[in-house]
Scaffold this motif. Structure first.
Motif, PDB file in Angstrom:
ATOM      1  N   ASN A  99      10.223   3.427   3.138  1.00 55.18           N
ATOM      2  CA  ASN A  99      11.224   4.411   2.707  1.00 55.18           C
ATOM      3  C   ASN A  99      11.613   5.367   3.824  1.00 55.18           C
ATOM      4  OD1 ASN A  99      11.858   3.865  -0.123  1.00 55.18           O
ATOM      5  ND2 ASN A  99       9.650   4.002  -0.340  1.00 55.18           N
ATOM      6  N   LEU A 100      10.660   5.715   4.691  1.00 53.24           N
ATOM      7  CA  LEU A 100      10.988   6.547   5.854  1.00 53.24           C
ATOM      8  C   LEU A 100      12.072   5.877   6.691  1.00 53.24           C
ATOM      9  CD1 LEU A 100      10.421   8.887   7.917  1.00 53.24           C
ATOM     10  CD2 LEU A 100       8.749   7.327   8.953  1.00 53.24           C
ATOM     11  N   TRP A 101      11.862   4.588   7.018  1.00 50.35           N
ATOM     12  CA  TRP A 101      12.811   3.896   7.892  1.00 50.35           C
ATOM     13  C   TRP A 101      14.114   3.559   7.171  1.00 50.35           C
ATOM     14  CZ3 TRP A 101      12.934   4.048  12.922  1.00 50.35           C
ATOM     15  CH2 TRP A 101      11.760   4.420  13.590  1.00 50.35           C
ATOM     16  N   LEU A 102      14.081   3.421   5.852  1.00 54.96           N
ATOM     17  CA  LEU A 102      15.326   3.247   5.093  1.00 54.96           C
ATOM     18  C   LEU A 102      16.194   4.502   5.213  1.00 54.96           C
ATOM     19  CD1 LEU A 102      17.086   1.602   3.089  1.00 54.96           C
ATOM     20  CD2 LEU A 102      15.799   2.714   1.253  1.00 54.96           C
ATOM     21  N   VAL A 103      15.574   5.667   5.038  1.00 55.00           N
ATOM     22  CA  VAL A 103      16.310   6.933   5.159  1.00 55.00           C
ATOM     23  C   VAL A 103      16.790   7.133   6.596  1.00 55.00           C
ATOM     24  CG1 VAL A 103      16.074   9.446   5.023  1.00 55.00           C
ATOM     25  CG2 VAL A 103      15.153   8.007   3.199  1.00 55.00           C
TER      26      VAL A 103
ATOM     27  N   THR B 224       0.844  -1.187   0.000  1.00 58.42           N
ATOM     28  CA  THR B 224       0.000   0.000   0.000  1.00 58.42           C
ATOM     29  C   THR B 224       0.883   1.242   0.000  1.00 58.42           C
ATOM     30  OG1 THR B 224      -0.048   0.084   2.402  1.00 58.42           O
ATOM     31  CG2 THR B 224      -1.775  -1.230   1.320  1.00 58.42           C
ATOM     32  N   TYR B 225       0.261   2.399  -0.245  1.00 57.56           N
ATOM     33  CA  TYR B 225       1.013   3.654  -0.163  1.00 57.56           C
ATOM     34  C   TYR B 225       1.582   3.838   1.244  1.00 57.56           C
ATOM     35  CZ  TYR B 225      -0.727   5.058  -4.725  1.00 57.56           C
ATOM     36  OH  TYR B 225      -0.987   5.114  -6.054  1.00 57.56           O
ATOM     37  N   LEU B 226       0.812   3.449   2.236  1.00 59.54           N
ATOM     38  CA  LEU B 226       1.277   3.549   3.622  1.00 59.54           C
ATOM     39  C   LEU B 226       2.523   2.692   3.841  1.00 59.54           C
ATOM     40  CD1 LEU B 226       0.802   4.477   6.569  1.00 59.54           C
ATOM     41  CD2 LEU B 226      -0.593   2.420   6.846  1.00 59.54           C
ATOM     42  N   GLY B 227       2.482   1.448   3.383  1.00 53.08           N
ATOM     43  CA  GLY B 227       3.632   0.560   3.521  1.00 53.08           C
ATOM     44  C   GLY B 227       4.843   1.089   2.770  1.00 53.08           C
ATOM     45  N   PHE B 228       4.606   1.609   1.558  1.00 49.75           N
ATOM     46  CA  PHE B 228       5.686   2.178   0.751  1.00 49.75           C
ATOM     47  C   PHE B 228       6.317   3.365   1.479  1.00 49.75           C
ATOM     48  CE2 PHE B 228       7.060   5.313  -2.436  1.00 49.75           C
ATOM     49  CZ  PHE B 228       7.997   4.563  -3.132  1.00 49.75           C
ATOM     50  N   TYR B 229       5.469   4.244   2.031  1.00 44.32           N
ATOM     51  CA  TYR B 229       5.957   5.424   2.732  1.00 44.32           C
ATOM     52  C   TYR B 229       6.783   5.027   3.961  1.00 44.32           C
ATOM     53  CZ  TYR B 229       5.991   9.537   5.696  1.00 44.32           C
ATOM     54  OH  TYR B 229       6.403  10.550   6.499  1.00 44.32           O
ATOM     55  N   LEU B 230       6.248   4.133   4.785  1.00 48.69           N
ATOM     56  CA  LEU B 230       6.942   3.753   6.018  1.00 48.69           C
ATOM     57  C   LEU B 230       8.253   3.019   5.720  1.00 48.69           C
ATOM     58  CD1 LEU B 230       3.956   2.689   8.292  1.00 48.69           C
ATOM     59  CD2 LEU B 230       5.323   4.788   8.409  1.00 48.69           C
TER      60      LEU B 230
ATOM     61  N   VAL C 186       6.631   9.919  13.773  1.00 48.50           N
ATOM     62  CA  VAL C 186       5.986  10.027  12.450  1.00 48.50           C
ATOM     63  C   VAL C 186       5.190   8.755  12.145  1.00 48.50           C
ATOM     64  CG1 VAL C 186       6.422  10.151   9.955  1.00 48.50           C
ATOM     65  CG2 VAL C 186       7.623  11.691  11.514  1.00 48.50           C
ATOM     66  N   THR C 187       5.780   7.594  12.437  1.00 43.04           N
ATOM     67  CA  THR C 187       5.058   6.333  12.190  1.00 43.04           C
ATOM     68  C   THR C 187       3.779   6.274  13.023  1.00 43.04           C
ATOM     69  OG1 THR C 187       7.150   5.224  11.712  1.00 43.04           O
ATOM     70  CG2 THR C 187       5.260   3.820  12.236  1.00 43.04           C
ATOM     71  N   GLY C 188       3.878   6.671  14.276  1.00 38.93           N
ATOM     72  CA  GLY C 188       2.690   6.683  15.134  1.00 38.93           C
ATOM     73  C   GLY C 188       1.620   7.635  14.631  1.00 38.93           C
ATOM     74  N   LEU C 189       2.039   8.813  14.152  1.00 33.52           N
ATOM     75  CA  LEU C 189       1.066   9.787  13.633  1.00 33.52           C
ATOM     76  C   LEU C 189       0.410   9.277  12.347  1.00 33.52           C
ATOM     77  CD1 LEU C 189       3.065  13.080  14.279  1.00 33.52           C
ATOM     78  CD2 LEU C 189       0.981  12.335  15.456  1.00 33.52           C
ATOM     79  N   VAL C 190       1.208   8.660  11.468  1.00 30.89           N
ATOM     80  CA  VAL C 190       0.661   8.153  10.209  1.00 30.89           C
ATOM     81  C   VAL C 190      -0.310   7.000  10.462  1.00 30.89           C
ATOM     82  CG1 VAL C 190       1.282   6.934   8.082  1.00 30.89           C
ATOM     83  CG2 VAL C 190       2.588   8.927   8.797  1.00 30.89           C
ATOM     84  N   LEU C 191       0.069   6.107  11.378  1.00 29.50           N
ATOM     85  CA  LEU C 191      -0.797   4.962  11.692  1.00 29.50           C
ATOM     86  C   LEU C 191      -1.928   5.336  12.658  1.00 29.50           C
ATOM     87  CD1 LEU C 191       1.842   2.100  12.207  1.00 29.50           C
ATOM     88  CD2 LEU C 191       0.368   2.476  10.224  1.00 29.50           C
ATOM     89  N   ARG C 192      -1.823   6.550  13.219  1.00 28.07           N
ATOM     90  CA  ARG C 192      -2.774   6.994  14.258  1.00 28.07           C
ATOM     91  C   ARG C 192      -2.798   5.982  15.407  1.00 28.07           C
ATOM     92  NH1 ARG C 192      -7.674   9.120  10.440  1.00 28.07           N
ATOM     93  NH2 ARG C 192      -6.421  10.633   9.363  1.00 28.07           N
ATOM     94  N   PHE C 193      -1.575   5.657  15.861  1.00 25.53           N
ATOM     95  CA  PHE C 193      -1.395   4.645  16.895  1.00 25.53           C
ATOM     96  C   PHE C 193      -0.701   5.302  18.089  1.00 25.53           C
ATOM     97  CE2 PHE C 193       0.694   0.699  18.535  1.00 25.53           C
ATOM     98  CZ  PHE C 193      -0.476   0.004  18.804  1.00 25.53           C
ATOM     99  N   ARG C 194      -1.476   5.574  19.121  1.00 30.11           N
ATOM    100  CA  ARG C 194      -0.983   6.354  20.271  1.00 30.11           C
ATOM    101  C   ARG C 194       0.242   5.778  20.971  1.00 30.11           C
ATOM    102  NH1 ARG C 194      -6.631   8.542  22.851  1.00 30.11           N
ATOM    103  NH2 ARG C 194      -7.115   9.858  21.088  1.00 30.11           N
TER     104      ARG C 194
END
Length: 190
Positions: free
Chosen positions: A97-101, A89-95, A134-142
């Motif tokens: 690449n975020l963690w790769l960087v 998914t776009y979410l998986g793709f984003y996360l 950022v991952t928590g905000l994107v996933l909306r996971f407190r």
């Protein structure tokens, strides 16, 4: 420019939306593997580094970090390669690449700090906190949001404690910022 009419029956549209939401939830739970893997590896590295440096005369006290980080990189690549048919998914793709960087940022930070004869723990807590928040905000996971904030608090705290305890602060940050949310994410229905 030609346009095409895409007429979906209401039930077809609802089915597509339901599958997309279901796939996103499935992928979010899969991210827990990496938080658990890296949480355990970095926590073990921190504790071993502290014990070897503080209580022994072993000159290669830093070895747990390169050995366990290399193990984590190998297992992370293997994890992604073991799912060749998985839908991304776009979410998986984003996360991903975020963690790769951020992983590259961790390595550059360590290199710069080592060359300057500084410990990299404070800067690595800042990088880890940014990724976790950022991952928590994107996933909306407190729990991940709280973990990211805790990374920042412990990064600031690290400048007020003796340098020898900085690896233990990073260990605490990883235990509370990666592992605890990772286990909750694994069981969640995000």
């Amino acid at each position: 420019m030609e346009t095409t009419d895409n007429h979906l029956e209401p039930l077809q549209g609802l089915k597509i939306i339901t599958e997309a939401i279901s796939q996103t939830r499935e992928n979010a739970r899969e991210h827990s593997f990496l938080f658990l893997l890296w949480g355990w590896l970095i926590a073990a590295s921190c504790i071993l580094f502290f014990i070897l440096k503080t209580f022994t005369s072993f000159k290669l006290f830093f070895l747990p970090f390169p050995v366990l980080v290399a193990t984590g990189i190998f297992l992370s690549f293997r994890h992604y390669q073991s799912r060749p048919g998985a839908v991304q998914t776009y979410l998986g793709f984003y996360l991903k690449n975020l963690w790769l960087v951020l992983g590259i940022s961790f390595m550059v930070s360590v290199l710069i700090n080592v060359l300057q004869h500084n410990q990299p723990f404070t800067s690595n807590m800042l990088i880890g906190g940014a990724g976790t928040l950022v991952t928590g905000l994107v996933l909306r996971f407190r729990p991940l949001i709280s973990g990211g904030v805790l990374f920042f608090i412990l990064a600031v705290t690290s400048i007020f404690v003796p340098e020898q305890y900085a690896p233990l602060l990073l260990g605490v940050a990883v235990l509370t910022g990666y592992l605890a949310p990772g286990y909750l994410l694994k069981k969640s229905t995000v």
